[in-house]
Design an enzyme around this catalytic site. Structure first.
Site, PDB file in Angstrom:
ATOM      1  N   ASP A  82      -0.784  11.185  -4.367  1.00 54.36           N
ATOM      2  CA  ASP A  82       0.385  11.292  -3.848  1.00 54.36           C
ATOM      3  C   ASP A  82       0.673  12.475  -4.482  1.00 54.36           C
ATOM      4  OD1 ASP A  82       2.461  11.060  -1.760  1.00 54.36           O
ATOM      5  OD2 ASP A  82       3.940  11.217  -3.507  1.00 54.36           O
ATOM      6  N   GLN A 102       7.176   4.312   3.833  1.00 54.42           N
ATOM      7  CA  GLN A 102       6.264   3.220   3.617  1.00 54.42           C
ATOM      8  C   GLN A 102       5.863   2.628   5.009  1.00 54.42           C
ATOM      9  OE1 GLN A 102       3.833   5.727   2.147  1.00 54.42           O
ATOM     10  NE2 GLN A 102       1.966   4.987   2.816  1.00 54.42           N
ATOM     11  N   ASN A 138      -2.908  19.354  -1.203  1.00 53.31           N
ATOM     12  CA  ASN A 138      -4.103  18.416  -0.276  1.00 53.31           C
ATOM     13  C   ASN A 138      -3.269  18.203   1.151  1.00 53.31           C
ATOM     14  OD1 ASN A 138      -4.559  15.015   1.075  1.00 53.31           O
ATOM     15  ND2 ASN A 138      -6.524  16.166  -0.048  1.00 53.31           N
ATOM     16  N   LYS A 164       5.379   3.426   8.366  1.00 53.33           N
ATOM     17  CA  LYS A 164       4.425   4.465   8.641  1.00 53.33           C
ATOM     18  C   LYS A 164       3.529   3.110   8.364  1.00 53.33           C
ATOM     19  CE  LYS A 164       3.803   8.018   5.506  1.00 53.33           C
ATOM     20  NZ  LYS A 164       3.692   7.911   4.658  1.00 53.33           N
ATOM     21  N   SER A 198      -7.313   5.719   3.824  1.00 51.90           N
ATOM     22  CA  SER A 198      -6.738   4.233   2.761  1.00 51.90           C
ATOM     23  C   SER A 198      -7.472   2.999   2.899  1.00 51.90           C
ATOM     24  CB  SER A 198      -5.786   4.768   1.507  1.00 51.90           C
ATOM     25  OG  SER A 198      -5.623   5.711   1.408  1.00 51.90           O
ATOM     26  N   LYS A 217       5.479   1.984  -2.925  1.00 54.09           N
ATOM     27  CA  LYS A 217       5.097   3.087  -3.821  1.00 54.09           C
ATOM     28  C   LYS A 217       5.700   3.526  -4.879  1.00 54.09           C
ATOM     29  CE  LYS A 217       4.800   7.626  -2.811  1.00 54.09           C
ATOM     30  NZ  LYS A 217       3.693   8.046  -1.083  1.00 54.09           N
ATOM     31  N   LYS A 232       1.177  -1.406   0.292  1.00 56.58           N
ATOM     32  CA  LYS A 232       0.097  -0.414  -0.141  1.00 56.58           C
ATOM     33  C   LYS A 232       0.955   0.728  -0.347  1.00 56.58           C
ATOM     34  CE  LYS A 232      -4.202   2.004   0.792  1.00 56.58           C
ATOM     35  NZ  LYS A 232      -3.559   2.963  -0.924  1.00 56.58           N
ATOM     36  N   THR A 292      -4.692  12.844   5.987  1.00 59.04           N
ATOM     37  CA  THR A 292      -4.314  13.383   5.728  1.00 59.04           C
ATOM     38  C   THR A 292      -3.405  14.747   6.875  1.00 59.04           C
ATOM     39  OG1 THR A 292      -3.243  11.999   4.262  1.00 59.04           O
ATOM     40  CG2 THR A 292      -1.370  13.691   5.144  1.00 59.04           C
TER      41      THR A 292
HETATM   42  P1  NDP Z   1       0.029  18.131  -3.611  1.00 61.41           P
HETATM   43  O1  NDP Z   1       0.715  17.998  -5.015  1.00 61.41           O
HETATM   44  O2  NDP Z   1      -1.097  17.818  -3.476  1.00 61.41           O
HETATM   45  O3  NDP Z   1       0.483  19.563  -2.870  1.00 61.41           O
HETATM   46  C1  NDP Z   1       2.236  19.727  -2.646  1.00 61.41           C
HETATM   47  C2  NDP Z   1       2.579  21.305  -2.451  1.00 61.41           C
HETATM   48  O4  NDP Z   1       3.932  21.082  -2.194  1.00 61.41           O
HETATM   49  C3  NDP Z   1       2.228  21.827  -3.561  1.00 61.41           C
HETATM   50  O5  NDP Z   1       1.363  22.874  -2.763  1.00 61.41           O
HETATM   51  C4  NDP Z   1       2.975  22.170  -4.623  1.00 61.41           C
HETATM   52  O6  NDP Z   1       3.636  22.703  -4.661  1.00 61.41           O
HETATM   53  C5  NDP Z   1       4.843  21.967  -3.129  1.00 61.41           C
HETATM   54  N1  NDP Z   1       5.450  21.833  -3.459  1.00 61.41           N
HETATM   55  C6  NDP Z   1       5.813  20.480  -4.113  1.00 61.41           C
HETATM   56  N2  NDP Z   1       7.831  20.876  -4.801  1.00 61.41           N
HETATM   57  C7  NDP Z   1       7.616  21.673  -3.833  1.00 61.41           C
HETATM   58  C8  NDP Z   1       9.009  22.418  -3.680  1.00 61.41           C
HETATM   59  N3  NDP Z   1      10.357  21.583  -3.899  1.00 61.41           N
HETATM   60  N4  NDP Z   1       9.335  23.272  -3.196  1.00 61.41           N
HETATM   61  C9  NDP Z   1       7.816  23.765  -2.645  1.00 61.41           C
HETATM   62  N5  NDP Z   1       7.112  24.060  -2.563  1.00 61.41           N
HETATM   63  C10 NDP Z   1       6.774  22.532  -3.681  1.00 61.41           C
HETATM   64  O7  NDP Z   1       0.738  17.149  -2.052  1.00 61.41           O
HETATM   65  P2  NDP Z   1       0.096  16.476  -1.814  1.00 61.41           P
HETATM   66  O8  NDP Z   1      -0.353  17.600  -0.387  1.00 61.41           O
HETATM   67  O9  NDP Z   1      -0.910  15.388  -1.527  1.00 61.41           O
HETATM   68  O10 NDP Z   1       1.519  16.099  -0.909  1.00 61.41           O
HETATM   69  C11 NDP Z   1       2.447  16.312  -0.080  1.00 61.41           C
HETATM   70  C12 NDP Z   1       3.776  15.706   0.559  1.00 61.41           C
HETATM   71  O11 NDP Z   1       2.738  14.868   1.548  1.00 61.41           O
HETATM   72  C13 NDP Z   1       4.112  15.152   0.382  1.00 61.41           C
HETATM   73  O12 NDP Z   1       5.270  14.730   0.787  1.00 61.41           O
HETATM   74  C14 NDP Z   1       3.464  13.052   0.227  1.00 61.41           C
HETATM   75  O13 NDP Z   1       4.034  12.619  -0.416  1.00 61.41           O
HETATM   76  C15 NDP Z   1       3.242  13.663   1.636  1.00 61.41           C
HETATM   77  N6  NDP Z   1       2.021  13.090   1.904  1.00 61.41           N
HETATM   78  C16 NDP Z   1       0.473  12.630   1.456  1.00 61.41           C
HETATM   79  C17 NDP Z   1      -0.604  12.347   1.517  1.00 61.41           C
HETATM   80  C18 NDP Z   1      -1.989  12.009   1.203  1.00 61.41           C
HETATM   81  O14 NDP Z   1      -2.560  11.921   1.609  1.00 61.41           O
HETATM   82  N7  NDP Z   1      -2.436  13.448   0.312  1.00 61.41           N
HETATM   83  C19 NDP Z   1      -0.188  10.786   2.752  1.00 61.41           C
HETATM   84  C20 NDP Z   1       0.703  11.785   3.161  1.00 61.41           C
HETATM   85  C21 NDP Z   1       2.128  12.023   2.685  1.00 61.41           C
HETATM   86  P3  NDP Z   1       3.518  23.161  -6.763  1.00 61.41           P
HETATM   87  O15 NDP Z   1       1.784  23.510  -6.730  1.00 61.41           O
HETATM   88  O16 NDP Z   1       3.831  25.026  -7.003  1.00 61.41           O
HETATM   89  O17 NDP Z   1       4.392  21.984  -6.897  1.00 61.41           O
END
Ligand code: NDP
Length: 495
Positions: free
Chosen positions: A217, A162, A291, A165, A427, A177, A141, A260
């Site tokens: 993700d 993962q 997200n 976690k 999930s 992943k 997963k 999350t």
């Molecule tokens: P999203 O794609 O929804 O959002 C990612 C955010 O981070 C965007 O605002 C993006 O900006 C920003 N971002 C990405 N790369 C960079 C960078 N290099 N510098 C600054 N900002 C950056 O992803 P999620 O919110 O789903 O995921 C965010 C993190 O949380 C990841 O590490 C993911 O692995 C982790 N995560 C997510 C889960 C989930 O359920 N969604 C569960 C557990 C962990 P821009 O739009 O400009 O790219």
């Protein structure tokens, strides 16, 4: 001197090579004898070094040698193996069973090409990945990341994290992943659909409700999961819970979208409460506006905290009046625009380019964007300016040096594998609902999520106390996550 430098040069090139030097026979044999002596000496020092190393250190050395171009994976594995030392180096059963060697090697790594056609009829080829790391406690997963930075090192680091976690959630799910270096930014809806279909054309062979259940993700939200699911169903003729994060009309769970971010705030609230602080009094800085960030902001504000920042990869917003989460949702979830647009809603807020962590002042930091977004200097700055807690919403947003700063300065620090586990936990609840062909209300799922996050906190705390690592939640999370997986692996034999 000349002979000596030739010997050293030769030895350092390769201890076991024969010496080949132009010159007289006497010189040559002298070099050979000295060379062999030196080789013997160096070889024995090396053997002695290896012998005095602990089991976890030896496995880490081997891992570094075998994965030289995978810095993120090595970073994650180093942190885990170092903190597992008190457990695995004191119990010879683990070494006898080769447990760590098996734990750091994925059960299966799948890489494939993803050919797709854009709106102008041009062909593109991206690379797809699925790393099925460990299935000891349940089906694989873990999410699918779509981002140009995706490579094998990043997918392996995420898959490895993962494992622990998923184990921490207390639910029966293994670690995996996947993703692709495809960049969803600027693509039309039809291009996204064709890419997702092309991705699933290969991925469907390796996934299934009882085998491997991917999720979203970075870059993979509800829209992408919908297209991936549609193609899976088309190819297999099966309606099953093969993906999570699905739409509510085809098997998705209420509260998965929020899980999350909400989970991150639930565990942060418990951490603060357990240390005599109150989330309502906290000034919170968030990074990201995806997200995780959006729903962390929403829940923190619902609980009465003041959230003053968010960001994207172009820049950050600081709003001293408190971030307007509805405006962020409109900009990011509906219009898919840059965070700078926030100024159109709130001209009093400030926008800056670069990292929010170079500029914000807060009590609690919730990094929710991406890996390694907080470095050592930024960590020192946060500590110097009064930040007392950092809880990771993203995966590994704090680099190794910055983590050390937080631990050394007694800042309460929750690693992502514990604090962002609410997403995968929900999930798993979605998988459960799909299996019993039923669905729960938002409040039911939310209550289960909160219970899981609070359990994770106390489970970690217990491991910290048991291994004399008070408030070191990095060690606590790794050890607590490891124990269940290790027990299962030991019970299942050498597989
Ligand atoms: P999203 O794609 O929804 O959002 C990612 C955010 O981070 C965007 O605002 C993006 O900006 C920003 N971002 C990405 N790369 C960079 C960078 N290099 N510098 C600054 N900002 C950056 O992803 P999620 O919110 O789903 O995921 C965010 C993190 O949380 C990841 O590490 C993911 O692995 C982790 N995560 C997510 C889960 C989930 O359920 N969604 C569960 C557990 C962990 P821009 O739009 O400009 O790219």
């Amino acid at each position: 001197m000349y002979i000596y430098s030739l010997i050293i040069d030769n030895v350092s090139r390769n201890c076991y090579n024969r010496v080949s030097v132009k010159g007289g026979a006497v010189v040559q044999s002298l070099i050979q004898i000295t060379d062999i002596t030196l080789c013997f000496f160096i070889k024995n020092i090396k053997t002695m070094e290896v012998l005095v190393m602990k089991y976890s250190e030896r496995v880490l050395e081997e891992l570094k040698k075998n994965n030289p171009y995978q810095p993120e994976f090595i970073q994650a594995a180093t942190e885990v193996l170092e903190s597992l030392s008190p457990v695995v180096d004191t119990d010879p059963r683990y070494e006898k069973a080769g447990l760590l060697e098996r734990l750091v090697e994925p059960e299966r790594t799948i890489m494939f090409r993803i050919p797709w056609v854009d709106d102008n009829g041009e062909v593109h080829v991206n690379r797809g990945y699925r790393v099925q790391f460990n299935s000891a406690i349940g089906p694989y997963k873990g999410g699918l990341r779509l981002h140009p930075s995706v490579n094998l090192s990043i997918i392996k680091f995420l898959g490895f994290e993962q494992i622990f976690k998923n184990s921490l959630t207390g639910l029966p799910i293994g670690g995996a992943k996947g993703g692709s270096d495809f960049d969803p930014k600027g693509k039309s809806d039809m291009e996204i659909m064709r890419f997702c279909q092309a991705f699933m054309n290969e991925l469907y062979k390796y996934v299934g409700a009882d085998e491997d259940v991917p999720a979203g993700d970075i870059g993979t939200g509800a829209r992408e999961v919908g297209y991936l699911y549609g193609q899976y169903k088309k190819l297999t003729n099966r309606s099953e819970g093969v993906l999570t994060g699905k739409g509510l009309s085809f098997g998705g769970s209420l509260a998965r979208t929020e899980a999350t971010g909400y989970g991150l705030v639930y565990i942060t609230e418990e951490l603060l409460k357990d240390h005599g602080k109150n989330i309502q009094d906290a000034r919170i800085a968030v990074s990201g506006s995806g997200n995780v960030a959006i729903y962390a902001i929403e829940k923190a504000e619902q609980l009465g905290a003041k959230v003053i920042s968010c960001s994207d990869s172009s820049g950050y917003i600081i709003d001293e009046n408190g971030i307007d989460v509805d405006a962020v949702k409109q900009i990011k979830e509906v219009e898919r625009k840059r965070i700078k647009e926030y100024l159109n809603y709130h001209p009093d807020a400030t926008y800056g380019e670069g990292s929010v962590w170079d500029n914000v002042i807060c009590d609690v930091a919730l990094p929710c964007a991406t890996q390694n977004e907080i470095n050592k200097v930024e960590a020192q700055r946060l500590a110097d300016s009064g930040c007392y807690a950092v809880c990771e919403g993203a995966n590994m947003p704090t680099n190794a040096e910055a983590t050390e700063v937080f631990l050394d300065r007694d800042i309460l620090f929750l690693p992502g594998k514990a604090s962002n586990a609410g997403g995968v936990a929900t999930s798993a609840l979605e998988m459960g609902q799909n299996s019993i062909r039923s669905s729960w209300t938002f409040d039911e799922v939310d209550a289960k999520l909160k219970g899981i996050m609070i359990n994770i906190y106390y489970h970690m705390k217990e491991a910290c106390e048991q291994f004399d690592a008070k408030d070191n939640f990095v060690a606590g999370a790794n050890i607590a996550g490891f124990m269940k997986v290790a027990d299962a692996m030991m019970a299942q034999g050498i597989v």
